[in-house]
Design an enzyme around this catalytic site. Structure first.
Site, PDB file in Angstrom:
ATOM      1  CE  LYS A   1      -2.106  -0.784   3.846  1.00  0.00           C
ATOM      2  NZ  LYS A   1      -1.709  -0.822   4.975  1.00  0.00           N
TER       3      LYS A   1
ATOM      4  NE  ARG B   1      -5.301  -0.609   9.210  1.00  0.00           N
ATOM      5  CZ  ARG B   1      -4.161  -0.123   8.695  1.00  0.00           C
ATOM      6  NH1 ARG B   1      -4.067   1.133   8.311  1.00  0.00           N
ATOM      7  NH2 ARG B   1      -3.110  -0.888   8.579  1.00  0.00           N
TER       8      ARG B   1
ATOM      9  NE  ARG C   1       6.864  -3.820   6.477  1.00  0.00           N
ATOM     10  CZ  ARG C   1       5.609  -3.397   6.300  1.00  0.00           C
ATOM     11  NH1 ARG C   1       5.255  -2.844   5.166  1.00  0.00           N
ATOM     12  NH2 ARG C   1       4.710  -3.526   7.245  1.00  0.00           N
TER      13      ARG C   1
ATOM     14  NE  ARG D   1       5.663  -1.331  10.133  1.00  0.00           N
ATOM     15  CZ  ARG D   1       4.580  -1.073   9.392  1.00  0.00           C
ATOM     16  NH1 ARG D   1       4.697  -0.470   8.234  1.00  0.00           N
ATOM     17  NH2 ARG D   1       3.392  -1.415   9.827  1.00  0.00           N
TER      18      ARG D   1
ATOM     19  NE  ARG E   1       0.590  -5.011  11.110  1.00  0.00           N
ATOM     20  CZ  ARG E   1       1.783  -5.090  10.503  1.00  0.00           C
ATOM     21  NH1 ARG E   1       2.741  -5.845  11.015  1.00  0.00           N
ATOM     22  NH2 ARG E   1       2.001  -4.414   9.420  1.00  0.00           N
TER      23      ARG E   1
HETATM   24  P1  AMP Z   1       0.091   0.593   8.445  1.00  0.00           P
HETATM   25  O1  AMP Z   1       1.390   1.287   8.253  1.00  0.00           O
HETATM   26  O2  AMP Z   1      -0.990   1.111   7.545  1.00  0.00           O
HETATM   27  O3  AMP Z   1       0.219  -0.911   8.392  1.00  0.00           O
HETATM   28  O4  AMP Z   1      -0.387   0.937   9.941  1.00  0.00           O
HETATM   29  C1  AMP Z   1       0.409   0.559  11.052  1.00  0.00           C
HETATM   30  C2  AMP Z   1      -0.438   0.532  12.324  1.00  0.00           C
HETATM   31  O5  AMP Z   1      -0.969   1.845  12.575  1.00  0.00           O
HETATM   32  C3  AMP Z   1      -1.656  -0.380  12.287  1.00  0.00           C
HETATM   33  O6  AMP Z   1      -1.339  -1.730  12.583  1.00  0.00           O
HETATM   34  C4  AMP Z   1      -2.507   0.259  13.377  1.00  0.00           C
HETATM   35  O7  AMP Z   1      -2.019  -0.042  14.666  1.00  0.00           O
HETATM   36  C5  AMP Z   1      -2.266   1.753  13.132  1.00  0.00           C
HETATM   37  N1  AMP Z   1      -3.241   2.299  12.179  1.00  0.00           N
HETATM   38  C6  AMP Z   1      -2.997   2.812  10.934  1.00  0.00           C
HETATM   39  N2  AMP Z   1      -4.125   3.208  10.343  1.00  0.00           N
HETATM   40  C7  AMP Z   1      -5.135   2.961  11.219  1.00  0.00           C
HETATM   41  C8  AMP Z   1      -6.535   3.123  11.174  1.00  0.00           C
HETATM   42  N3  AMP Z   1      -7.158   3.627  10.098  1.00  0.00           N
HETATM   43  N4  AMP Z   1      -7.260   2.762  12.272  1.00  0.00           N
HETATM   44  C9  AMP Z   1      -6.652   2.247  13.362  1.00  0.00           C
HETATM   45  N5  AMP Z   1      -5.336   2.040  13.454  1.00  0.00           N
HETATM   46  C10 AMP Z   1      -4.569   2.381  12.391  1.00  0.00           C
END
Ligand code: AMP
Length: 189
Positions: A11, A86, A125, A131, A142
């Protein structure tokens, strides 16, 4: 435009590339959270508890952050949101923000990929970036959340007729092309 996909589907990479091509700003909620964690802001301290466990940060925190970000002037000519909404509650909230700003969604791109391929990618990764949420237990959690909560989000946008499913496996350039073509065919049918 929105880009939605399971963790590890690329993404962030695709959001950057597509937004450059379309000349709009890319906004990643995950990146905003990570920047806040890094600089130890109150928002970051709160978000870290959830992120490290692979849980969603509560809507009360996330929604306000998105509303504030979408209130900035660089989104006036359009934007690409990566990682939000989400949950169905976030879909409703985004609808309100957009209605308040007289904006609308043109296209929602869903990147698709097989779970085992995603786990394998994320474990690579983890080694490269360190990370804190890229370990196998958290990765699987996740992915479960994506299937339980985010696939219904995708279904909502499919019902609205603005969803484009794009195969997220393959050469990065080709995936970008597929997403751009999907965008064009929905915006200029
Ligand atoms: P990502 O980089 O998009 O995988 O996001 C990393 C983490 O940020 C996720 O696993 C959540 O803990 C948090 N996060 C990102 N976007 C959201 C969202 N829209 N709602 C809730 N938590 C989020």
């Amino acid at each position: 435009m929105l880009i939605i996909g399971p963790p590890g589907s690329g993404k962030g990479t695709q959001a950057e590339r597509i937004s450059e091509r379309l000349g709009v700003v890319a906004i990643s909620t995950g990146d905003i959270f990570r920047a806040n964690v890094k600089s130890e802001t109150p928002l970051g301290v709160e978000a870290k508890k959830y992120m490290d466990a692979g849980d969603f940060v509560p809507d009360s925190v996330t929604n306000k952050m998105v509303r504030d970000r979408l209130g900035e002037s660089d989104v006036e000519d359009g934007f690409l949101l990566d990682g939000y909404p989400r949950t169905t509650a976030q879909v409703d909230y985004l609808d309100e923000i957009l209605a308040d700003g007289n904006q609308r969604l043109d296209v929602v791109v869903q990147l698709t990929a097989d779970d085992e391929e995603l786990v394998a990618r994320l474990l690579v990764r983890a080694k490269e970036t360190g990370r804190s949420d890229d370990n196998e237990v958290v990765i699987r959690h996740r992915l479960d959340l994506y299937h339980e909560q985010t696939e219904v989000v995708v279904a909502k946008y499919a019902e609205r007729g603005i969803l484009a499913r794009v195969d997220g496996i393959g050469i990065i350039d080709e995936i970008t092309e597929r997403a751009i073509q999907a965008h064009q065919s929905l915006v200029f049918p």
